[in-house]
Design a protein around this motif. Structure first.
Motif, PDB file in Angstrom:
ATOM      1  N   ILE A  35       0.840  -1.207   0.000  1.00 43.23           N
ATOM      2  CA  ILE A  35       0.000   0.000   0.000  1.00 43.23           C
ATOM      3  C   ILE A  35       0.871   1.252   0.000  1.00 43.23           C
ATOM      4  CG2 ILE A  35      -1.598   1.357   1.415  1.00 43.23           C
ATOM      5  CD1 ILE A  35      -2.838  -1.371   2.258  1.00 43.23           C
ATOM      6  N   LEU A  36       1.900   1.278   0.834  1.00 39.46           N
ATOM      7  CA  LEU A  36       2.767   2.454   0.908  1.00 39.46           C
ATOM      8  C   LEU A  36       3.529   2.682  -0.392  1.00 39.46           C
ATOM      9  CD1 LEU A  36       4.133   2.200   4.551  1.00 39.46           C
ATOM     10  CD2 LEU A  36       2.381   3.751   3.669  1.00 39.46           C
ATOM     11  N   SER A  37       4.002   1.618  -1.019  1.00 46.95           N
ATOM     12  CA  SER A  37       4.721   1.797  -2.284  1.00 46.95           C
ATOM     13  C   SER A  37       3.789   2.329  -3.366  1.00 46.95           C
ATOM     14  CB  SER A  37       5.413   0.506  -2.727  1.00 46.95           C
ATOM     15  OG  SER A  37       4.486  -0.481  -3.066  1.00 46.95           O
ATOM     16  N   GLN A  38       2.526   1.913  -3.350  1.00 46.95           N
ATOM     17  CA  GLN A  38       1.560   2.440  -4.309  1.00 46.95           C
ATOM     18  C   GLN A  38       1.255   3.915  -4.047  1.00 46.95           C
ATOM     19  OE1 GLN A  38      -1.721  -0.320  -3.980  1.00 46.95           O
ATOM     20  NE2 GLN A  38      -1.007  -1.492  -5.733  1.00 46.95           N
ATOM     21  N   ARG A  39       1.279   4.319  -2.788  1.00 43.05           N
ATOM     22  CA  ARG A  39       1.063   5.736  -2.472  1.00 43.05           C
ATOM     23  C   ARG A  39       2.268   6.587  -2.835  1.00 43.05           C
ATOM     24  NH1 ARG A  39      -2.092   5.663   3.336  1.00 43.05           N
ATOM     25  NH2 ARG A  39      -4.002   4.726   2.539  1.00 43.05           N
ATOM     26  N   LEU A  40       3.483   6.062  -2.605  1.00 41.97           N
ATOM     27  CA  LEU A  40       4.697   6.808  -2.921  1.00 41.97           C
ATOM     28  C   LEU A  40       4.934   6.922  -4.419  1.00 41.97           C
ATOM     29  CD1 LEU A  40       7.133   5.331  -0.272  1.00 41.97           C
ATOM     30  CD2 LEU A  40       6.268   7.665  -0.343  1.00 41.97           C
ATOM     31  N   TYR A  41       4.643   5.861  -5.145  1.00 40.49           N
ATOM     32  CA  TYR A  41       4.858   5.819  -6.581  1.00 40.49           C
ATOM     33  C   TYR A  41       3.507   5.591  -7.247  1.00 40.49           C
ATOM     34  CZ  TYR A  41       9.688   5.400  -5.186  1.00 40.49           C
ATOM     35  OH  TYR A  41      10.911   5.624  -4.619  1.00 40.49           O
TER      36      TYR A  41
END
Length: 130
Positions: A35-41
């Motif tokens: 989830i965090l990687s999708q929000r960052l990128y």
């Protein structure tokens, strides 16, 4: 706020603590990392979730290839802050090796998650680039 509490069990004359499943904690950590990687990128799509190998997730935002390694704990925020330092050299080796294999730039993400209670967590993110 409800904190995780693990009861004591008395069994055959000795005391032991019940502990949560390490694989369940790891799975939650991987979910938070995704989830965090999708929000960052923005626009990130999963390419692979390697089975029993490193890293935990390979994805792309069509401009870069992201290799994400997730770690999680219910111990403490202080403990999870140490994890990126422990994994940094290994991730740097992978990013360096994979950079020559991909036409896109390769970025390594180390995402450590401390599960604080049932509804909140603290994440530490380290980005590794060549």
């Amino acid at each position: 706020m409800i904190k995780f509490a693990f009861p004591k069990v008395i069994q055959e004359g000795y005391e032991r603590h019940l502990e949560p499943s390490k694989s369940a904690i790891g799975a939650i950590g991987e979910g938070v990392a995704a989830i965090l990687s999708q929000r960052l990128y923005q626009g990130t799509v999963r390419l692979a979730r390697p089975y029993h190998t490193y890293p935990d997730l390979v994805s792309t935002d069509r401009k870069t290839t992201l290799m994400t390694e997730a770690k999680a704990t219910v111990d403490s925020v202080e403990r999870i802050k140490e994890v990126p330092q422990e994994e940094l050299f290994r991730m740097a080796q992978h990013v360096s090796a994979c950079t020559s294999l991909d036409v896109r730039p390769v970025i390594g993400l180390l995402i450590g998650t401390a599960l604080l209670d049932e509804t909140s967590y603290h994440a530490v993110i380290t980005e590794v680039r060549k």
